[in-house]
Write a protein that holds these residues in place. Structure first.
Motif, PDB file in Angstrom:
ATOM      1  N   MET A   1       3.467 -10.147   2.174  1.00  0.00           N
ATOM      2  CA  MET A   1       4.331  -9.078   1.648  1.00  0.00           C
ATOM      3  C   MET A   1       3.482  -7.907   1.148  1.00  0.00           C
ATOM      4  SD  MET A   1       7.204 -11.093  -0.593  1.00  0.00           S
ATOM      5  CE  MET A   1       8.153 -12.455   0.082  1.00  0.00           C
ATOM      6  N   LEU A   2       2.429  -8.231   0.399  1.00  0.00           N
ATOM      7  CA  LEU A   2       1.556  -7.182  -0.133  1.00  0.00           C
ATOM      8  C   LEU A   2       0.877  -6.419   0.991  1.00  0.00           C
ATOM      9  CD1 LEU A   2       0.105  -5.683  -2.398  1.00  0.00           C
ATOM     10  CD2 LEU A   2      -1.517  -7.600  -2.557  1.00  0.00           C
ATOM     11  N   SER A   3       0.434  -7.131   2.018  1.00  0.00           N
ATOM     12  CA  SER A   3      -0.226  -6.486   3.147  1.00  0.00           C
ATOM     13  C   SER A   3       0.698  -5.455   3.802  1.00  0.00           C
ATOM     14  CB  SER A   3      -0.644  -7.553   4.159  1.00  0.00           C
ATOM     15  OG  SER A   3      -1.311  -6.978   5.245  1.00  0.00           O
ATOM     16  N   ILE A   4       1.951  -5.839   4.017  1.00  0.00           N
ATOM     17  CA  ILE A   4       2.909  -4.910   4.636  1.00  0.00           C
ATOM     18  C   ILE A   4       3.286  -3.796   3.653  1.00  0.00           C
ATOM     19  CG2 ILE A   4       5.262  -4.738   5.533  1.00  0.00           C
ATOM     20  CD1 ILE A   4       4.837  -7.292   6.979  1.00  0.00           C
ATOM     21  N   ALA A   5       3.457  -4.160   2.384  1.00  0.00           N
ATOM     22  CA  ALA A   5       3.807  -3.151   1.377  1.00  0.00           C
ATOM     23  C   ALA A   5       2.726  -2.073   1.263  1.00  0.00           C
ATOM     24  CB  ALA A   5       4.020  -3.818   0.023  1.00  0.00           C
ATOM     25  N   ARG A   6       1.458  -2.456   1.460  1.00  0.00           N
ATOM     26  CA  ARG A   6       0.368  -1.477   1.386  1.00  0.00           C
ATOM     27  C   ARG A   6       0.519  -0.412   2.482  1.00  0.00           C
ATOM     28  NH1 ARG A   6      -4.611  -2.882   2.302  1.00  0.00           N
ATOM     29  NH2 ARG A   6      -5.598  -1.573   0.732  1.00  0.00           N
ATOM     30  N   ALA A   7       0.981  -0.836   3.657  1.00  0.00           N
ATOM     31  CA  ALA A   7       1.211   0.143   4.730  1.00  0.00           C
ATOM     32  C   ALA A   7       2.455   0.981   4.456  1.00  0.00           C
ATOM     33  CB  ALA A   7       1.356  -0.570   6.068  1.00  0.00           C
ATOM     34  N   MET A   8       3.438   0.377   3.769  1.00  0.00           N
ATOM     35  CA  MET A   8       4.718   1.051   3.531  1.00  0.00           C
ATOM     36  C   MET A   8       4.719   1.934   2.281  1.00  0.00           C
ATOM     37  SD  MET A   8       7.513  -1.953   4.156  1.00  0.00           S
ATOM     38  CE  MET A   8       8.018  -2.534   5.770  1.00  0.00           C
ATOM     39  N   VAL A   9       3.646   1.863   1.484  1.00  0.00           N
ATOM     40  CA  VAL A   9       3.681   2.494   0.161  1.00  0.00           C
ATOM     41  C   VAL A   9       3.872   4.015   0.248  1.00  0.00           C
ATOM     42  CG1 VAL A   9       1.168   2.800  -0.091  1.00  0.00           C
ATOM     43  CG2 VAL A   9       2.609   2.462  -2.120  1.00  0.00           C
TER      44      VAL A   9
ATOM     45  N   ASP B   1      -9.554  -9.878  -5.290  1.00  0.00           N
ATOM     46  CA  ASP B   1      -9.991  -9.803  -6.684  1.00  0.00           C
ATOM     47  C   ASP B   1      -9.410  -8.603  -7.426  1.00  0.00           C
ATOM     48  OD1 ASP B   1     -11.442  -8.129  -5.061  1.00  0.00           O
ATOM     49  OD2 ASP B   1     -13.341  -8.369  -6.146  1.00  0.00           O
ATOM     50  N   LEU B   2      -8.584  -7.808  -6.742  1.00  0.00           N
ATOM     51  CA  LEU B   2      -7.878  -6.708  -7.397  1.00  0.00           C
ATOM     52  C   LEU B   2      -6.435  -7.110  -7.643  1.00  0.00           C
ATOM     53  CD1 LEU B   2      -9.134  -3.601  -5.367  1.00  0.00           C
ATOM     54  CD2 LEU B   2     -10.099  -4.587  -7.466  1.00  0.00           C
ATOM     55  N   THR B   3      -5.790  -6.440  -8.590  1.00  0.00           N
ATOM     56  CA  THR B   3      -4.385  -6.726  -8.854  1.00  0.00           C
ATOM     57  C   THR B   3      -3.508  -6.188  -7.723  1.00  0.00           C
ATOM     58  OG1 THR B   3      -3.983  -4.661 -10.034  1.00  0.00           O
ATOM     59  CG2 THR B   3      -4.768  -6.543 -11.347  1.00  0.00           C
ATOM     60  N   VAL B   4      -2.261  -6.641  -7.701  1.00  0.00           N
ATOM     61  CA  VAL B   4      -1.292  -6.108  -6.748  1.00  0.00           C
ATOM     62  C   VAL B   4      -1.205  -4.586  -6.907  1.00  0.00           C
ATOM     63  CG1 VAL B   4       1.167  -6.056  -6.162  1.00  0.00           C
ATOM     64  CG2 VAL B   4       0.023  -8.249  -6.602  1.00  0.00           C
ATOM     65  N   GLU B   5      -1.138  -4.126  -8.140  1.00  0.00           N
ATOM     66  CA  GLU B   5      -1.051  -2.676  -8.401  1.00  0.00           C
ATOM     67  C   GLU B   5      -2.262  -1.947  -7.830  1.00  0.00           C
ATOM     68  OE1 GLU B   5      -0.514   0.409 -12.177  1.00  0.00           O
ATOM     69  OE2 GLU B   5      -1.264  -1.616 -12.533  1.00  0.00           O
ATOM     70  N   GLU B   6      -3.467  -2.472  -8.069  1.00  0.00           N
ATOM     71  CA  GLU B   6      -4.686  -1.810  -7.587  1.00  0.00           C
ATOM     72  C   GLU B   6      -4.725  -1.777  -6.062  1.00  0.00           C
ATOM     73  OE1 GLU B   6      -7.565  -2.920 -11.403  1.00  0.00           O
ATOM     74  OE2 GLU B   6      -7.341  -4.328  -9.738  1.00  0.00           O
ATOM     75  N   ASN B   7      -4.284  -2.861  -5.420  1.00  0.00           N
ATOM     76  CA  ASN B   7      -4.189  -2.883  -3.962  1.00  0.00           C
ATOM     77  C   ASN B   7      -3.274  -1.769  -3.457  1.00  0.00           C
ATOM     78  OD1 ASN B   7      -5.273  -5.279  -2.075  1.00  0.00           O
ATOM     79  ND2 ASN B   7      -5.074  -6.058  -4.166  1.00  0.00           N
ATOM     80  N   MET B   8      -2.150  -1.578  -4.118  1.00  0.00           N
ATOM     81  CA  MET B   8      -1.182  -0.579  -3.687  1.00  0.00           C
ATOM     82  C   MET B   8      -1.709   0.839  -3.922  1.00  0.00           C
ATOM     83  SD  MET B   8       1.546  -2.066  -2.392  1.00  0.00           S
ATOM     84  CE  MET B   8       3.049  -1.145  -2.716  1.00  0.00           C
ATOM     85  N   VAL B   9      -2.347   1.050  -5.066  1.00  0.00           N
ATOM     86  CA  VAL B   9      -2.898   2.377  -5.379  1.00  0.00           C
ATOM     87  C   VAL B   9      -3.961   2.768  -4.355  1.00  0.00           C
ATOM     88  CG1 VAL B   9      -4.312   3.650  -7.043  1.00  0.00           C
ATOM     89  CG2 VAL B   9      -2.345   2.325  -7.840  1.00  0.00           C
ATOM     90  N   LEU B  10      -4.818   1.812  -3.980  1.00  0.00           N
ATOM     91  CA  LEU B  10      -5.858   2.086  -2.980  1.00  0.00           C
ATOM     92  C   LEU B  10      -5.261   2.452  -1.630  1.00  0.00           C
ATOM     93  CD1 LEU B  10      -8.623  -0.611  -3.585  1.00  0.00           C
ATOM     94  CD2 LEU B  10      -8.868   1.866  -3.763  1.00  0.00           C
ATOM     95  N   ALA B  11      -4.087   1.886  -1.333  1.00  0.00           N
ATOM     96  CA  ALA B  11      -3.472   2.109  -0.021  1.00  0.00           C
ATOM     97  C   ALA B  11      -2.778   3.466   0.071  1.00  0.00           C
ATOM     98  CB  ALA B  11      -2.464   1.001   0.276  1.00  0.00           C
ATOM     99  N   ALA B  12      -2.515   4.076  -1.069  1.00  0.00           N
ATOM    100  CA  ALA B  12      -1.817   5.361  -1.079  1.00  0.00           C
ATOM    101  C   ALA B  12      -2.841   6.482  -0.888  1.00  0.00           C
ATOM    102  CB  ALA B  12      -1.051   5.540  -2.389  1.00  0.00           C
ATOM    103  N   VAL B  13      -3.140   6.781   0.371  1.00  0.00           N
ATOM    104  CA  VAL B  13      -4.267   7.676   0.667  1.00  0.00           C
ATOM    105  C   VAL B  13      -3.982   9.136   0.323  1.00  0.00           C
ATOM    106  CG1 VAL B  13      -5.251   6.213   2.461  1.00  0.00           C
ATOM    107  CG2 VAL B  13      -3.535   7.905   3.089  1.00  0.00           C
ATOM    108  N   SER B  14      -2.709   9.500   0.200  1.00  0.00           N
ATOM    109  CA  SER B  14      -2.420  10.927   0.000  1.00  0.00           C
ATOM    110  C   SER B  14      -2.165  11.296  -1.459  1.00  0.00           C
ATOM    111  CB  SER B  14      -1.217  11.349   0.858  1.00  0.00           C
ATOM    112  OG  SER B  14      -0.063  10.656   0.477  1.00  0.00           O
TER     113      SER B  14
END
Length: 240
Positions: A143-151, A94-107
């Motif tokens: 792709m998004l799942s892997i990109a979240r780890a690679m972000v 229910d979040l956008t691709v962008e929001e998923n990626m921002v959440l994954a960037a822990v640092s």
């Protein structure tokens, strides 16, 4: 091999009444791709989930750069620089691709050069940047799942069956992105059922059976020996 980034020492994990891991010994060399192979149900996913803290090891030790992380909670392990791509993708539909990626960037904020690299690896993510992740196709969600780890750059990537159920063209995209990650000198522990992908990406391999590692060696050695593949994993493959 003398300085592994990750070491599992005699790790046992129970899930309910089931004894899933039964003394796993495993080393992940720094700056290389280590394959974790074996038939379905032998403990590969449980191994990754025990490393990241989703399951608690009943016995044994898990060392990240020599530091004992066996009893740490998942968020603490993630903050130490371990990225995890679960088999079920783990995205927020229910979040956008962008929001998923921002959440994954822990640092902190996403590095623009890193994001450009992710977009070059997975162009659909740029196209659907403002779209809800739940509206993506199955391949795009992976792709998004892997990109979240690679972000952002991680000390270690744990990736569980990234090509499972995907069309050949998407598998090629995945393999190229993982090859890029490898070429950057990343340390990766990768569970993969597609032997062609494993052969193309893996530096070393560990084969599991019945909750423990039964063979460790160079991926090239396993890939070049059809008899060994058959004995360890029940594969009947032409070595091509």
């Amino acid at each position: 091999m003398s300085d592994p980034i990750l070491r599992l020492e005699d790790v046992y994990t129970n899930i309910a009444q089931y004894h899933i891991l039964q003394g796993v010994n495993l080393e992940v060399p720094r700056g290389a791709v280590t394959m974790l192979l074996g038939r379905n149900g032998v403990g590969k996913t449980t191994t990754l989930r025990t490393i990241i803290g989703h399951w608690r090891a009943r016995q044994g030790r898990i060392l990240l750069d020599g530091e004992d992380i066996t009893k740490l909670p998942t968020p603490a392990i993630a903050r130490m620089g371990v990225g995890f791509v679960p088999e079920d993708m783990g995205i927020f539909a229910d979040l956008t691709v962008e929001e998923n990626m921002v959440l994954a960037a822990v640092s902190g904020p996403i590095d623009s050069a890193r994001l450009d690299w992710v977009f070059s690896a997975f162009p659909p993510l740029k196209t659907f940047w403002k779209s809800e992740a739940g509206n993506l196709s199955g391949g795009q969600k992976q792709m998004l799942s892997i990109a979240r780890a690679m972000v952002e750059e991680r000390r270690l990537y744990l990736i569980d069956e990234p090509t499972k159920g995907l069309a050949p063209a998407i598998i090629s995209t995945m393999a190229r992105a993982l090859k890029d990650l490898k070429d950057q000198g990343a340390s990766v522990l990768l569970v993969e059922q597609n032997f062609a992908v494993a052969r193309a990406l893996g530096d070393s391999a560990n084969v599991m059976d019945d909750g423990r590692v039964t063979w460790s060696g160079r991926m090239a050695e396993l890939a070049g020996d059809a008899g060994l593949q058959e004995r360890l994993m029940g594969l009947s493959l032409e070595a091509h």
